[in-house]
Design an enzyme around this catalytic site. Structure first.
Site, PDB file in Angstrom:
ATOM      1  N   GLY A 116       6.902  14.681  -3.736  1.00 21.47           N
ATOM      2  CA  GLY A 116       6.119  14.274  -2.566  1.00 21.47           C
ATOM      3  C   GLY A 116       4.654  14.647  -2.706  1.00 21.47           C
ATOM      4  O   GLY A 116       3.766  13.812  -2.515  1.00 21.47           O
ATOM      5  N   GLU A 127       7.940  28.055   0.075  1.00 19.86           N
ATOM      6  CA  GLU A 127       8.439  26.723   0.443  1.00 19.86           C
ATOM      7  C   GLU A 127       9.096  26.691   1.833  1.00 19.86           C
ATOM      8  O   GLU A 127       8.898  25.743   2.587  1.00 19.86           O
ATOM      9  CB  GLU A 127       9.379  26.179  -0.625  1.00 19.86           C
ATOM     10  CG  GLU A 127       8.696  25.859  -1.946  1.00 19.86           C
ATOM     11  CD  GLU A 127       7.481  24.943  -1.829  1.00 19.86           C
ATOM     12  OE1 GLU A 127       7.289  24.303  -0.782  1.00 19.86           O
ATOM     13  OE2 GLU A 127       6.701  24.888  -2.792  1.00 19.86           O
ATOM     14  N   ASN A 130      -2.066  22.050  -5.486  1.00 20.11           N
ATOM     15  CA  ASN A 130      -3.124  22.584  -6.338  1.00 20.11           C
ATOM     16  C   ASN A 130      -4.332  22.949  -5.478  1.00 20.11           C
ATOM     17  O   ASN A 130      -4.838  22.107  -4.743  1.00 20.11           O
ATOM     18  CB  ASN A 130      -3.549  21.535  -7.366  1.00 20.11           C
ATOM     19  CG  ASN A 130      -2.366  20.864  -8.022  1.00 20.11           C
ATOM     20  OD1 ASN A 130      -1.506  21.520  -8.572  1.00 20.11           O
ATOM     21  ND2 ASN A 130      -2.300  19.545  -7.920  1.00 20.11           N
ATOM     22  N   HIS A 156       1.939  20.696   5.188  1.00 19.16           N
ATOM     23  CA  HIS A 156       2.755  21.534   4.291  1.00 19.16           C
ATOM     24  C   HIS A 156       1.898  22.025   3.116  1.00 19.16           C
ATOM     25  O   HIS A 156       1.823  23.228   2.844  1.00 19.16           O
ATOM     26  CB  HIS A 156       3.954  20.704   3.809  1.00 19.16           C
ATOM     27  CG  HIS A 156       4.831  21.346   2.787  1.00 19.16           C
ATOM     28  ND1 HIS A 156       6.178  21.521   2.955  1.00 19.16           N
ATOM     29  CD2 HIS A 156       4.565  21.829   1.531  1.00 19.16           C
ATOM     30  CE1 HIS A 156       6.694  22.097   1.889  1.00 19.16           C
ATOM     31  NE2 HIS A 156       5.738  22.287   0.999  1.00 19.16           N
ATOM     32  N   GLU A 157       1.227  21.090   2.446  1.00 19.86           N
ATOM     33  CA  GLU A 157       0.417  21.463   1.268  1.00 19.86           C
ATOM     34  C   GLU A 157      -0.744  22.349   1.685  1.00 19.86           C
ATOM     35  O   GLU A 157      -1.128  23.276   0.951  1.00 19.86           O
ATOM     36  CB  GLU A 157      -0.081  20.223   0.531  1.00 19.86           C
ATOM     37  CG  GLU A 157       1.011  19.243   0.088  1.00 19.86           C
ATOM     38  CD  GLU A 157       2.155  19.889  -0.670  1.00 19.86           C
ATOM     39  OE1 GLU A 157       1.918  20.871  -1.403  1.00 19.86           O
ATOM     40  OE2 GLU A 157       3.304  19.433  -0.513  1.00 19.86           O
TER      41      GLU A 157
HETATM   42 ZN   LIG Z   1       5.666  23.130  -0.879  1.00 19.45          ZN
END
Ligand SMILES: [Zn+2]
Length: 402
Positions: free
Chosen positions: A276, A333, A280, A310-311
């Protein structure tokens, strides 16, 4: 290469022995446009210290070929030190300088530096994807999350290409013998793990804006960039992506009570992506399935917003602070899975975000929990192959549910 599978014990031994100061990495993509070239040159200089002079360790490099290895001024004999995916480094000093010249493969599997030729217009696009351990497919490094270092990236590529990385671009030098080629020199990164370093290169479409924080806690204005391939530009609703990004940065900076820790926030929507998205620092990559070519439903927009948030949560939890080894993957996570939904609801007003979570993410966790492959949220990860198996509904959704 039969020795790619690094064990937890080997990683612990290595991080007890050495600490890494910096990597200078030069990647030469001059010939990336030509499908006849299956590899590209890399030059890497690593500076690292060792607390037991005379001891031995190894560096990881899944390579096409190696031209030379120099350790503390001494040229090493390749047939004595190169063993599959590892390079043996003996007789270490307190302070060490290691320089390796080699060639790495362009990837077609999404692992390492992936290269894609767009069948609609022939343009070429490259991006990296490393988690948990594919950075060593691009340049030699000590591939484990707790050996963080500063990275200095230099990328040689066609001058008219977009080239980006985690850090900001410092300068661009035209090749004196070919003015269609230039070397981009990036500023030093923050101290980060190998698996979240990143390179983006190619004929990407670029949209830019500046985030001006409304949060009480903030690190000032931040440049925002969004990328996609040229043939998707007519469908690229980057205004919505920027809005969600700005809302998220306002929300998380105040929630975490800690300013966004990196100098820019770029988001690239890339072709043939296996997952998904990937966190970075400064250069998040997403599957281009998040560009909705036949228009977006509310559910599409909510899902993309969740992933952007989320990122973004990972910039603090995952990137700024990082698990020592992959058995604590859940720490980042489960947390990011929870924060993605919280950010969609609280910062971006998707009022049903927790209903979606209960029906999709939590249902995914229930389903995976009934399989013989279920495991505790805090999993036992004895080696890298086990780590790669663990990006699942337990680590993400069950952890977030709990
Ligand atoms: Zn993640």
């Amino acid at each position: 290469m039969n020795n790619e599978n690094l064990s937890r014990e080997e990683a612990a031994e290595r991080s007890a022995l050495i600490s890494v100061d910096s990597y200078d990495v030069h990647v030469d993509l001059t010939n990336a446009k030509d499908p006849e070239f299956e590899s590209y040159p890399t030059a890497t200089t690593v500076r690292f210290s060792c607390n037991t002079p005379g001891a031995e360790t190894f560096i990881d490099y899944i390579h096409h070929s190696i031209d030379s290895i120099k350790l503390n001024g001494v040229e090493l004999k390749l047939d004595e030190v190169v063993d599959g995916a590892r390079i043996r480094l003996a007789n270490l000093k307190a302070e060490n300088v290691l320089t390796i010249h080699g060639r790495s493969y362009y990837s077609r599997s999404g692992e390492g530096l992936h290269r894609y030729f767009d069948p609609s217009d022939g343009r070429v696009y490259l991006y990296t994807q490393y988690e948990p351990s594919d950075c060593r497919r691009v340049f030699p490094n000590f591939e484990q999350p707790d050996l963080k270092a500063v990275f200095n990236f230099r990328i040689t590529a066609p001058k008219d290409w977009v080239v980006s990385s985690n850090a900001v671009l410092e300068s661009q030098v035209t090749d004196p013998s070919d003015d269609s080629i230039s070397k981009r020199v990036f500023a030093p990164t923050a101290k980060i793990s190998t698996y979240i370093t990143a390179i983006l290169a190619g004929e990407y479409f670029t949209a830019t804006t500046t985030y001006k924080p409304k949060s009480k806690v903030n690190s000032g204005d931040i440049p925002l960039v969004a990328y996609c391939r040229q043939s998707l530009k007519p469908h690229f609703d980057y205004d919505h992506i920027f809005k969600v990004t700005e809302n998220g940065l306002d929300f998380f900076q105040d929630l975490f009570d800690y300013p966004y820790p990196y100098p820019k926030y770029e988001q690239a929507f890339v072709p043939e992506y296996n997952i998904g998205a990937m966190e970075n620092p400064g250069l998040v990559t997403f599957t281009e399935d998040y560009i909705f070519v036949s228009g977006a439903t509310e559910d599409d927009l909510e899902g993309r917003t969740n992933t952007i948030c989320h990122e973004m949560a990972h910039m603090w939890f995952g990137d700024l602070v990082t698990m020592k080894w992959w058995d604590d993957l859940w720490l980042k996570e489960s947390f990011a899975d929870f924060m993605g939904t919280l950010g969609a609801k609280e910062a971006n007003h998707f009022e049903d975000a927790w209903v979606t979570f209960a029906n999709n993410r939590k249902a995914w966790a229930y389903m995976q929990d009934q399989l013989p492959t279920t495991h505790p949220i805090v999993a036992d990860i004895p080696h890298l192959e086990a780590a790669a198996q663990n990006f699942d509904g337990i680590t993400y959704a069950k952890g977030a549910s709990v």
